[in-house]
Design an enzyme around this catalytic site. Sequence first.
Site, PDB file in Angstrom:
ATOM      1  N   ASP A   1       0.832  -1.152   0.006  1.00 27.15           N
ATOM      2  CA  ASP A   1       0.216  -0.074  -0.151  1.00 27.15           C
ATOM      3  C   ASP A   1       0.968   1.137   0.064  1.00 27.15           C
ATOM      4  O   ASP A   1       1.815   1.238   0.644  1.00 27.15           O
ATOM      5  CB  ASP A   1      -0.735  -0.121   1.478  1.00 27.15           C
ATOM      6  CG  ASP A   1      -2.274  -0.355   1.109  1.00 27.15           C
ATOM      7  OD1 ASP A   1      -2.779  -0.509  -0.131  1.00 27.15           O
ATOM      8  OD2 ASP A   1      -3.174  -0.489   1.821  1.00 27.15           O
TER       9      ASP A   1
ATOM     10  N   GLU B   1      -5.333   4.321  -2.738  1.00 25.68           N
ATOM     11  CA  GLU B   1      -7.033   4.633  -2.630  1.00 25.68           C
ATOM     12  C   GLU B   1      -7.383   5.682  -3.507  1.00 25.68           C
ATOM     13  O   GLU B   1      -6.788   6.665  -3.496  1.00 25.68           O
ATOM     14  CB  GLU B   1      -7.171   4.717  -1.033  1.00 25.68           C
ATOM     15  CG  GLU B   1      -6.869   3.748  -0.118  1.00 25.68           C
ATOM     16  CD  GLU B   1      -7.135   4.010   1.309  1.00 25.68           C
ATOM     17  OE1 GLU B   1      -7.725   4.841   1.566  1.00 25.68           O
ATOM     18  OE2 GLU B   1      -7.008   3.002   2.054  1.00 25.68           O
TER      19      GLU B   1
ATOM     20  N   GLU C   1     -14.237  -1.980  -1.695  1.00 26.02           N
ATOM     21  CA  GLU C   1     -14.514  -2.048  -0.266  1.00 26.02           C
ATOM     22  C   GLU C   1     -15.654  -1.682   0.159  1.00 26.02           C
ATOM     23  O   GLU C   1     -16.121  -0.311  -0.118  1.00 26.02           O
ATOM     24  CB  GLU C   1     -13.331  -1.484   0.301  1.00 26.02           C
ATOM     25  CG  GLU C   1     -13.170  -1.663   2.042  1.00 26.02           C
ATOM     26  CD  GLU C   1     -12.142  -1.494   2.911  1.00 26.02           C
ATOM     27  OE1 GLU C   1     -11.193  -1.122   2.006  1.00 26.02           O
ATOM     28  OE2 GLU C   1     -12.159  -1.486   4.217  1.00 26.02           O
TER      29      GLU C   1
HETATM   30  O1  KIV Z   1      -4.958  -2.084   3.970  1.00 27.32           O
HETATM   31  C1  KIV Z   1      -5.693  -3.006   3.840  1.00 27.32           C
HETATM   32  O2  KIV Z   1      -5.669  -4.210   4.466  1.00 27.32           O
HETATM   33  C2  KIV Z   1      -6.728  -2.903   2.647  1.00 27.32           C
HETATM   34  C3  KIV Z   1      -7.505  -4.023   2.216  1.00 27.32           C
HETATM   35  C4  KIV Z   1      -8.737  -3.707   3.284  1.00 27.32           C
HETATM   36  C5  KIV Z   1      -8.081  -4.171   1.139  1.00 27.32           C
HETATM   37  O3  KIV Z   1      -6.491  -1.942   1.946  1.00 27.32           O
END
Ligand code: KIV
Length: 275
Positions: free
Chosen positions: A83, A114, A179
């Site tokens: 991420d 995101e 989500e």
């Molecule tokens: O950070 C995370 O675990 C996520 C998932 C909920 C897709 O982005």
Amino acid sequence: MARLTIPELKSRKGPGSLVMLTAYDYPTAKLATAAGVDVLLVGDSLGMVVLGYDSTVPVTLEEVLHHTKAARRGAPDVHLVADLPYLSDATPERALAAAERLVKEGGADSVKLEGPKIEVVAALVSAGVPVLGHVGLTPQTAASLGGYKVQGRGREEAAKLLEGALALEEAGVWGVVLEMVPAQLAELASRRLRVPTIGIGAGAATDGQVLVFHDLIGVFDRFKPRFVKRYLEGGQLIQEAISAYAAEVRAGEFPAAENAYEMDAEELEGLYGKE
Ligand code: KIV
């Protein structure tokens, strides 16, 4: 097993085609590999379930990087997504710099970000960084969305969400996480998009599913959204194991002889002789 390539990932269309799970460390990544998970995610949810923050906002690039390296060591053969933490994707330049570290130093294969940040996604993709999109409830901006709640229930909001997902596809993402969106909207998005959709709280019609590992094993107990299924009451089992350890130490039962090391009698004799 070899890491799934981007064309292979893109071809995973149809419900049940992709299994994704978060992994933030070596043992989890290793276990998930052995269990046959297709894609691992070092999500910024690690801030809440591992680091104890109240939200994902405080998570830093260094923290995601640290956990990405550990997950990569545990899963050398699984496609690993990391991420981009809050604001590290605020501009194309920042996102490129963050992605460079996650891919080069952390060993990530893709990055996830995101929201429909089209310009940022396009810059990453044209620089050769595979990107996974994420729309619907986007936890980094949950406060502006009115908290952790279902997104896209109304017609206008749903159309906007769909538009964002299609724009992400156009910008070159290999897939889109949906989500906390209504199942019907997720189904529509999965039909409209050529790339796979990966749902979390989005019903059964998405092409893949993702869960947070600590939710799946029942060790995160601050809240449990409806979309979470616990496959193990791990929190309870772990607490019982720790209590048993503490009780045995207090009772003088642990360590037992089998947990201790011995010296040769002769060596011991020699040692006593020196007293
Ligand atoms: O950070 C995370 O675990 C996520 C998932 C909920 C897709 O982005």
